[in-house]
Scaffold this active site. Sequence first.
Site, PDB file in Angstrom:
ATOM      1  N   HIS A  67      -1.896   1.247   3.792  1.00 46.50           N
ATOM      2  CA  HIS A  67      -1.288   1.138   2.569  1.00 46.50           C
ATOM      3  C   HIS A  67      -0.862   2.640   2.259  1.00 46.50           C
ATOM      4  O   HIS A  67      -1.192   3.752   2.632  1.00 46.50           O
ATOM      5  CB  HIS A  67      -2.352   0.533   1.645  1.00 46.50           C
ATOM      6  CG  HIS A  67      -3.673   1.255   1.456  1.00 46.50           C
ATOM      7  ND1 HIS A  67      -4.529   1.322   2.202  1.00 46.50           N
ATOM      8  CD2 HIS A  67      -3.743   2.263   0.306  1.00 46.50           C
ATOM      9  CE1 HIS A  67      -5.681   1.983   1.886  1.00 46.50           C
ATOM     10  NE2 HIS A  67      -5.343   2.657   0.729  1.00 46.50           N
ATOM     11  N   ALA A  68      -0.032   2.718   0.993  1.00 46.39           N
ATOM     12  CA  ALA A  68       0.291   3.815   0.080  1.00 46.39           C
ATOM     13  C   ALA A  68       0.200   3.673  -1.342  1.00 46.39           C
ATOM     14  O   ALA A  68      -0.200   2.472  -1.739  1.00 46.39           O
ATOM     15  CB  ALA A  68       1.689   4.415   0.588  1.00 46.39           C
TER      16      ALA A  68
END
Length: 145
Positions: A67-68
């Site tokens: 994820h970011a």
Amino acid sequence: MLTDILTKDVVRLDVEGLTTPEEVIHFSGQLLVDSGKVKETYIEKMEEAFHNLGPYMVMAPGIAMPHARPSGDVSEPCISFIRLKEPVSFHHPFNDPVRLVFALGGVENDSHLALLQELGRFLEDDNVRERLLTITSYGELAKLI
């Protein structure tokens, strides 16, 4: 929430040919792009996060959650799931190799954290993790959720 987000179009079982963390992140992110939930640039941000922060995304033995940070690249909260045919090392000191990958996209911090928490609760059950390694269809995954 998981049943609404983890839909058939973002699930792949026994994915072959991926040998690096970057390939795994890209493949799982591309499912979210193809579903219209994130922009291509979000994949780049997940890859950058891996390069900058290391294997933080390997949250438990055999499980990665790329994820970011939430950004304008994500149009709605989303998760993709891939099970790798052959495990891939993310270079985590304790939790490698990885076979189960859940890529997450959040619109803002609160929804992003809620997604991580709900997925974490789902995966804390040993039986669930074991079943994820043996299910043969999306229907079995939906029942498990």
